[in-house]
Design an enzyme around this catalytic site. Sequence first.
Site, mmCIF file in Angstrom:
data_model
loop_
_atom_site.group_PDB
_atom_site.id
_atom_site.type_symbol
_atom_site.label_atom_id
_atom_site.label_comp_id
_atom_site.label_asym_id
_atom_site.label_seq_id
_atom_site.Cartn_x
_atom_site.Cartn_y
_atom_site.Cartn_z
ATOM 1 N N LYS A 104 0.810 -1.224 0.000
ATOM 2 C CA LYS A 104 0.000 0.000 0.000
ATOM 3 C C LYS A 104 0.848 1.282 0.000
ATOM 4 O O LYS A 104 0.442 2.284 -0.580
ATOM 5 C CB LYS A 104 -0.979 -0.021 1.172
ATOM 6 C CG LYS A 104 -2.056 -1.103 1.013
ATOM 7 C CD LYS A 104 -3.070 -1.087 2.145
ATOM 8 C CE LYS A 104 -4.097 -2.193 1.971
ATOM 9 N NZ LYS A 104 -5.117 -2.197 3.027
ATOM 10 N N ASP A 164 -10.308 2.176 2.661
ATOM 11 C CA ASP A 164 -10.452 1.267 3.813
ATOM 12 C C ASP A 164 -11.315 1.871 4.931
ATOM 13 O O ASP A 164 -12.199 1.206 5.471
ATOM 14 C CB ASP A 164 -9.074 0.896 4.378
ATOM 15 C CG ASP A 164 -8.415 -0.233 3.591
ATOM 16 O OD1 ASP A 164 -9.133 -0.986 2.913
ATOM 17 O OD2 ASP A 164 -7.177 -0.343 3.656
HETATM 18 P P1 NDP Z 1 0.376 -4.991 9.877
HETATM 19 O O1 NDP Z 1 1.361 -6.080 9.638
HETATM 20 O O2 NDP Z 1 0.634 -3.627 9.368
HETATM 21 O O3 NDP Z 1 0.162 -4.836 11.481
HETATM 22 C C1 NDP Z 1 -0.048 -5.963 12.270
HETATM 23 C C2 NDP Z 1 -0.538 -5.551 13.646
HETATM 24 O O4 NDP Z 1 -0.931 -6.726 14.342
HETATM 25 C C3 NDP Z 1 0.500 -4.863 14.511
HETATM 26 O O5 NDP Z 1 -0.135 -3.957 15.373
HETATM 27 C C4 NDP Z 1 1.089 -6.051 15.288
HETATM 28 O O6 NDP Z 1 1.679 -5.691 16.514
HETATM 29 C C5 NDP Z 1 -0.162 -6.829 15.561
HETATM 30 N N1 NDP Z 1 0.064 -8.241 15.826
HETATM 31 C C6 NDP Z 1 0.503 -9.198 14.957
HETATM 32 N N2 NDP Z 1 0.559 -10.394 15.565
HETATM 33 C C7 NDP Z 1 0.147 -10.201 16.855
HETATM 34 C C8 NDP Z 1 -0.001 -11.054 17.987
HETATM 35 N N3 NDP Z 1 0.276 -12.361 17.925
HETATM 36 N N4 NDP Z 1 -0.462 -10.515 19.140
HETATM 37 C C9 NDP Z 1 -0.750 -9.197 19.221
HETATM 38 N N5 NDP Z 1 -0.623 -8.332 18.188
HETATM 39 C C10 NDP Z 1 -0.168 -8.840 17.016
HETATM 40 O O7 NDP Z 1 -1.009 -5.575 9.341
HETATM 41 P P2 NDP Z 1 -2.303 -4.707 8.964
HETATM 42 O O8 NDP Z 1 -2.488 -3.678 10.009
HETATM 43 O O9 NDP Z 1 -2.220 -4.248 7.569
HETATM 44 O O10 NDP Z 1 -3.497 -5.797 9.021
HETATM 45 C C11 NDP Z 1 -4.084 -6.199 10.241
HETATM 46 C C12 NDP Z 1 -5.301 -7.043 9.937
HETATM 47 O O11 NDP Z 1 -6.331 -6.239 9.368
HETATM 48 C C13 NDP Z 1 -5.029 -8.180 8.960
HETATM 49 O O12 NDP Z 1 -5.576 -9.357 9.491
HETATM 50 C C14 NDP Z 1 -5.752 -7.757 7.706
HETATM 51 O O13 NDP Z 1 -6.263 -8.846 6.975
HETATM 52 C C15 NDP Z 1 -6.893 -6.920 8.264
HETATM 53 N N6 NDP Z 1 -7.417 -5.944 7.281
HETATM 54 C C16 NDP Z 1 -8.719 -6.056 6.885
HETATM 55 C C17 NDP Z 1 -9.242 -5.190 5.948
HETATM 56 C C18 NDP Z 1 -10.674 -5.344 5.530
HETATM 57 O O14 NDP Z 1 -11.071 -4.765 4.501
HETATM 58 N N7 NDP Z 1 -11.488 -6.075 6.268
HETATM 59 C C19 NDP Z 1 -8.436 -4.114 5.344
HETATM 60 C C20 NDP Z 1 -7.084 -4.061 5.854
HETATM 61 C C21 NDP Z 1 -6.604 -4.971 6.765
HETATM 62 P P3 NDP Z 1 3.222 -5.255 16.576
HETATM 63 O O15 NDP Z 1 3.260 -3.787 16.229
HETATM 64 O O16 NDP Z 1 3.604 -5.531 17.986
HETATM 65 O O17 NDP Z 1 3.969 -6.096 15.594
#
Ligand code: NDP
Length: 288
Positions: free
Chosen positions: A79, A115
């Site tokens: 993105k 989004d």
């Molecule tokens: P990113 O990789 O940018 O961020 C991931 C986030 O999840 C971070 O805050 C990370 O924390 C946290 N995280 C990952 N694993 C864990 C864990 N085991 N325990 C706690 N926190 C965790 O991903 P995105 O933000 O882009 O996506 C997040 C979700 O949103 C995805 O599942 C995606 O599919 C969904 N999504 C859905 C959309 C829709 O249209 N419905 C649109 C966009 C996204 P940390 O900073 O500590 O690593």
Amino acid sequence: MFEAPKLVDDLNVTLARYAVFGHPVGHSKSPVIHRAFAHQLGIALRYDAIDAAPGTLATALSRFAAEGGVGANITLPLKSEAFAAARAHSARAKRLGVANTLAWRGDHWYADNTDGEGLIRDLGDRHRIDLRGRRVLLVGAGGAAQGVLPALLDAGVAKVTITNRTPERADQLCDWVGDPARVQTWYLDDLRRAGDFDAVFNATAAGQHGEAVDLPFSIANPRTLAYDLSYGKAATAFLAWAKTAGCAYALDGLGMLVEQAAAAFELWHGQRPDTEPVHAQLARESRG
Ligand code: NDP
């Protein structure tokens, strides 16, 4: 599943081309959603899923435009690259610095980000949930959390508390949005002391890795909306937590996905599809 419109080979004509770019991209539901919208409105198009490794999106987009590509959806992890590859940007894409939708404008790509609109439309139009005055907990501080935070504030929430596994990222997100009166951060490990919330949004990718965020039941009350931006299997653990916590609503992000797609479709075609049948069909399929 949906009856797809006939593709270029069947019709022997050149159709306008659309695609979702991601890495990986095979799991994306965008081709199914956009073909269903096009079918509904009688628009002939070709929609593909194209894998582009990080660092290659600009080249892939140039090739796509040369081959007749006029619209692209962008998913993880491209993105930011999509934003950089565009020469013109919508105000909301500029605010975020990331794009999930591109439209070809004759000699350059125009970038938008749908989004946040997708989330707000899913809640408001589909579920009739008014966010005004709500106290919100946003779990996660990655791209999805950043994408929806301005939209939540624009929707009139009273306060957003951001919590994240890595607290520094929550602080960065809080600083980035620059609204100290309405946005604060809280340590994930210390949520038991945070009181309850009207709405809890899970914007983490924990479910994608088969993991769950450890959230105390004390953050929910019987009127709480629990919403996971993930959908399908990835949302199972959070939705189970929400039901056990007694939340009034436990919703996954499938509706947001369909609504952000509809906003992209409208940008490209100037017509808004009826999202309800497409959402209903996908929801039936995800229940298996
Ligand atoms: P990113 O990789 O940018 O961020 C991931 C986030 O999840 C971070 O805050 C990370 O924390 C946290 N995280 C990952 N694993 C864990 C864990 N085991 N325990 C706690 N926190 C965790 O991903 P995105 O933000 O882009 O996506 C997040 C979700 O949103 C995805 O599942 C995606 O599919 C969904 N999504 C859905 C959309 C829709 O249209 N419905 C649109 C966009 C996204 P940390 O900073 O500590 O690593």
